[in-house]
Design a protein around this motif. Structure first.
Motif, PDB file in Angstrom:
ATOM      1  N   TYR A  10       0.859  -1.169   0.000  1.00 16.10           N
ATOM      2  CA  TYR A  10       0.000   0.000   0.000  1.00 16.10           C
ATOM      3  C   TYR A  10       0.905   1.232   0.000  1.00 16.10           C
ATOM      4  CZ  TYR A  10      -3.569   3.275   1.619  1.00 16.10           C
ATOM      5  OH  TYR A  10      -4.418   4.342   1.746  1.00 16.10           O
ATOM      6  N   GLU A  12       3.873   1.956  -1.687  1.00 13.35           N
ATOM      7  CA  GLU A  12       5.287   1.616  -1.447  1.00 13.35           C
ATOM      8  C   GLU A  12       6.112   1.803  -2.710  1.00 13.35           C
ATOM      9  OE1 GLU A  12       6.160   0.802   1.617  1.00 13.35           O
ATOM     10  OE2 GLU A  12       4.476  -0.228   2.576  1.00 13.35           O
ATOM     11  N   ASP A  41      -2.810  -2.857  -2.788  1.00  9.35           N
ATOM     12  CA  ASP A  41      -3.994  -2.720  -1.951  1.00  9.35           C
ATOM     13  C   ASP A  41      -4.571  -1.303  -2.079  1.00  9.35           C
ATOM     14  OD1 ASP A  41      -5.903  -3.061  -0.033  1.00  9.35           O
ATOM     15  OD2 ASP A  41      -4.518  -3.123   1.662  1.00  9.35           O
ATOM     16  N   ALA A  93       6.461  -5.166   1.668  1.00 11.34           N
ATOM     17  CA  ALA A  93       7.035  -4.517   0.498  1.00 11.34           C
ATOM     18  C   ALA A  93       8.042  -3.438   0.872  1.00 11.34           C
ATOM     19  CB  ALA A  93       5.919  -3.894  -0.324  1.00 11.34           C
ATOM     20  N   ASP A  94       8.170  -3.170   2.175  1.00 12.59           N
ATOM     21  CA  ASP A  94       8.924  -1.980   2.564  1.00 12.59           C
ATOM     22  C   ASP A  94      10.406  -2.239   2.804  1.00 12.59           C
ATOM     23  OD1 ASP A  94       8.657  -3.531   4.762  1.00 12.59           O
ATOM     24  OD2 ASP A  94       7.604  -2.073   5.980  1.00 12.59           O
ATOM     25  N   GLN A  96      11.733  -4.075   4.922  1.00 11.21           N
ATOM     26  CA  GLN A  96      12.098  -4.371   6.311  1.00 11.21           C
ATOM     27  C   GLN A  96      12.452  -5.846   6.445  1.00 11.21           C
ATOM     28  OE1 GLN A  96       8.700  -2.194   8.589  1.00 11.21           O
ATOM     29  NE2 GLN A  96      10.563  -1.860   9.756  1.00 11.21           N
ATOM     30  N   LYS A 131       5.945   0.002  19.466  1.00 13.13           N
ATOM     31  CA  LYS A 131       5.889  -1.300  18.794  1.00 13.13           C
ATOM     32  C   LYS A 131       6.435  -2.453  19.616  1.00 13.13           C
ATOM     33  CE  LYS A 131       4.773  -0.631  14.249  1.00 13.13           C
ATOM     34  NZ  LYS A 131       5.303  -0.294  12.944  1.00 13.13           N
ATOM     35  N   ARG A 200      12.693   0.773   8.381  1.00 14.13           N
ATOM     36  CA  ARG A 200      11.983   1.157   7.169  1.00 14.13           C
ATOM     37  C   ARG A 200      12.828   2.172   6.413  1.00 14.13           C
ATOM     38  NH1 ARG A 200       7.108   1.748   4.482  1.00 14.13           N
ATOM     39  NH2 ARG A 200       5.519   0.402   5.363  1.00 14.13           N
ATOM     40  N   THR A 205       5.058   3.716   8.123  1.00 11.82           N
ATOM     41  CA  THR A 205       4.311   2.540   8.559  1.00 11.82           C
ATOM     42  C   THR A 205       2.803   2.788   8.421  1.00 11.82           C
ATOM     43  OG1 THR A 205       3.797   1.082  10.399  1.00 11.82           O
ATOM     44  CG2 THR A 205       4.392   3.338  10.947  1.00 11.82           C
ATOM     45  N   LYS A 206       2.065   1.731   8.123  1.00  9.82           N
ATOM     46  CA  LYS A 206       0.627   1.857   7.909  1.00  9.82           C
ATOM     47  C   LYS A 206      -0.151   1.492   9.176  1.00  9.82           C
ATOM     48  CE  LYS A 206       1.820   2.455   3.543  1.00  9.82           C
ATOM     49  NZ  LYS A 206       3.260   2.363   3.676  1.00  9.82           N
TER      50      LYS A 206
HETATM   51  N1  UDP Z   1      -0.090  -3.019   3.751  1.00  6.82           N
HETATM   52  C1  UDP Z   1      -1.145  -3.304   2.869  1.00  6.82           C
HETATM   53  N2  UDP Z   1      -2.371  -2.774   3.113  1.00  6.82           N
HETATM   54  C2  UDP Z   1      -2.622  -1.980   4.199  1.00  6.82           C
HETATM   55  C3  UDP Z   1      -1.564  -1.734   5.111  1.00  6.82           C
HETATM   56  C4  UDP Z   1      -0.313  -2.269   4.856  1.00  6.82           C
HETATM   57  O1  UDP Z   1      -0.962  -4.020   1.882  1.00  6.82           O
HETATM   58  O2  UDP Z   1      -3.748  -1.513   4.356  1.00  6.82           O
HETATM   59  C5  UDP Z   1       1.233  -3.593   3.481  1.00  6.82           C
HETATM   60  C6  UDP Z   1       2.351  -2.559   3.494  1.00  6.82           C
HETATM   61  O3  UDP Z   1       2.492  -1.909   2.258  1.00  6.82           O
HETATM   62  C7  UDP Z   1       3.552  -3.408   3.808  1.00  6.82           C
HETATM   63  C8  UDP Z   1       2.964  -4.472   4.757  1.00  6.82           C
HETATM   64  O4  UDP Z   1       1.565  -4.476   4.525  1.00  6.82           O
HETATM   65  O5  UDP Z   1       4.049  -4.059   2.667  1.00  6.82           O
HETATM   66  C9  UDP Z   1       3.280  -4.178   6.220  1.00  6.82           C
HETATM   67  O6  UDP Z   1       2.881  -2.864   6.558  1.00  6.82           O
HETATM   68  P1  UDP Z   1       3.826  -1.881   7.401  1.00  6.82           P
HETATM   69  O7  UDP Z   1       5.224  -1.980   6.930  1.00  6.82           O
HETATM   70  O8  UDP Z   1       3.207  -0.525   7.357  1.00  6.82           O
HETATM   71  O9  UDP Z   1       3.695  -2.479   8.856  1.00  6.82           O
HETATM   72  P2  UDP Z   1       4.868  -2.543   9.955  1.00  6.82           P
HETATM   73  O10 UDP Z   1       6.114  -3.039   9.290  1.00  6.82           O
HETATM   74  O11 UDP Z   1       5.012  -1.154  10.471  1.00  6.82           O
HETATM   75  O12 UDP Z   1       4.358  -3.505  10.961  1.00  6.82           O
END
Ligand code: UDP
Ligand code: MG
Length: 313
Positions: A10, A12, A41, A93-94, A96, A131, A200, A205-206
């Motif tokens: 989402y 990225e 997404d 996708a980020d 990480q 987190k 990241r 972050t989402k």
């Molecule tokens: N993502 C998605 N839809 C959403 C929210 C997140 O596809 O509504 C994807 C986002 O692009 C990423 C993955 O889910 O590839 C994990 O999200 P994020 O990195 O924001 O979470 P964190 O690493 O902070 O837990």
């Protein structure tokens, strides 16, 4: 095909090219035949254009774009239906999650007989308060409630035997609980591998703190669903009967006292009200059980058994 790498995303666009090149390099170096399944997404940046561009190059890319943002679980579910590989790896996708983990995750499923391998970000690069700490608590609760000894349910990097992802269905925010659903579907070899985690690099972050509150509520539903969804009466009926009979007993006691022992001030006794409540509450639970039973009977997947092997005459 050996491997499908399912990547929900989402907004990225900054990391997609780097991620694709890196994955391509790692898997081709290891002679693994692969596809990358991108699920956009509902991004409103350039993610989809970049995916189109990448798919016209040498990379093996399947992709789906949602019309709006549905959440990570919907993305994964849609990716699972598309995936053609014997092994399915999910990653964020980020950047990480490191693509360098892929060969080993693949090997554990393909050659070591595991059904599910969950990544464990033992050393995390996320903010401590928002987190890491809540995450520890959350994982502890998930371990206790599910009986699965994983340290990191939230990790996006996981590896599955194809039949696992084809036999479960996730929705809402249930992507964290795929190991629990897999266990419930009869897959026993669920393992864990420590994986590298990185800060990241691009984008934001989402998810915020709300994930832990929602995550916890989801955990309760998942636990309930896996245990009682197909027999709600066993849950509500038991509690309801207990409560009903406690209340009933108390009221019988008061009735006898009143009729035979001239007890007049029973409304002064807290126990009287407790009995009354308990009786009513029990009846309600019991009726809830009946209604849930009717709902679950009429659900289309009331028989959700999964056939592992079959002989046909
Ligand atoms: N993502 C998605 N839809 C959403 C929210 C997140 O596809 O509504 C994807 C986002 O692009 C990423 C993955 O889910 O590839 C994990 O999200 P994020 O990195 O924001 O979470 P964190 O690493 O902070 O837990
Ligand atoms: Mg991330």
């Amino acid at each position: 095909m050996d491997l499908s790498i399912v990547i929900p995303l989402y907004n990225e666009d900054e990391s997609l090219r780097e991620l694709t090149e890196w994955i391509h390099k790692v898997v081709t170096d290891n002679n693994i035949s692969y596809e990358i399944v991108f699920i956009d997404d509902g991004s409103n940046d350039n993610s989809w254009q970049i995916i189109e561009q990448l798919s016209s190059e040498k990379y093996n890319i399947s992709a789906v774009k949602f019309r709006r943002n549905y959440g990570k679980a919907a993305g994964l579910q849609s990716g699972f239906t598309v995936a053609k590989g014997d092994v399915v790896i999910t990653m964020d996708a980020d950047l990480q999650d490191s693509p360098d983990e892929i060969p080993e995750l693949f090997d554990l499923i393909k050659n070591k007989g595991f059904d599910v391998i969950s990544g464990w970000k033992k050393k995390r690069y996320d903010p401590i308060l928002s987190k890491n700490l809540p995450s520890k608590l959350f994982n502890f609760a998930a371990r206790v409630m599910s009986g699965i000894k994983l340290h990191d349910f939230n990790c996006g990097l996981k590896s599955y035997r194809s039949s696992v992802v084809k036999s479960i269905e996730i929705y809402g925010d249930m992507h964290r609980y795929i190991p629990i659903l897999a266990k419930n579907a009869g897959f026993k070899k669920i393992g864990e591998k420590i994986v590298i985690h990185q800060k990241r690099k691009y984008g934001i972050t989402k998810y915020g703190m709300s994930r832990f509150v929602n995550g916890f509520l989801d955990l309760i539903s998942v636990t309930f669903m896996t245990k009682f969804a197909k027999k709600p009466m066993h849950f509500f009926g038991l509690l309801g009967s207990l409560s009903f009979f406690v209340g009933f007993g108390i009221l019988v006691y008061f009735s006898i006292s009143k009729i035979f022992f001239q007890l007049y001030n029973m409304t002064d006794r807290p126990l009287f009200y407790f009995g009354l409540l308990s009786l009513l509450f029990g009846t309600q639970l019991f009726l809830t059980g009946f209604v849930s039973e009717i709902v679950s009977r009429s659900s289309s997947d009331r028989n959700d058994y999964i056939i592992e092997k079959e002989i046909k005459f």
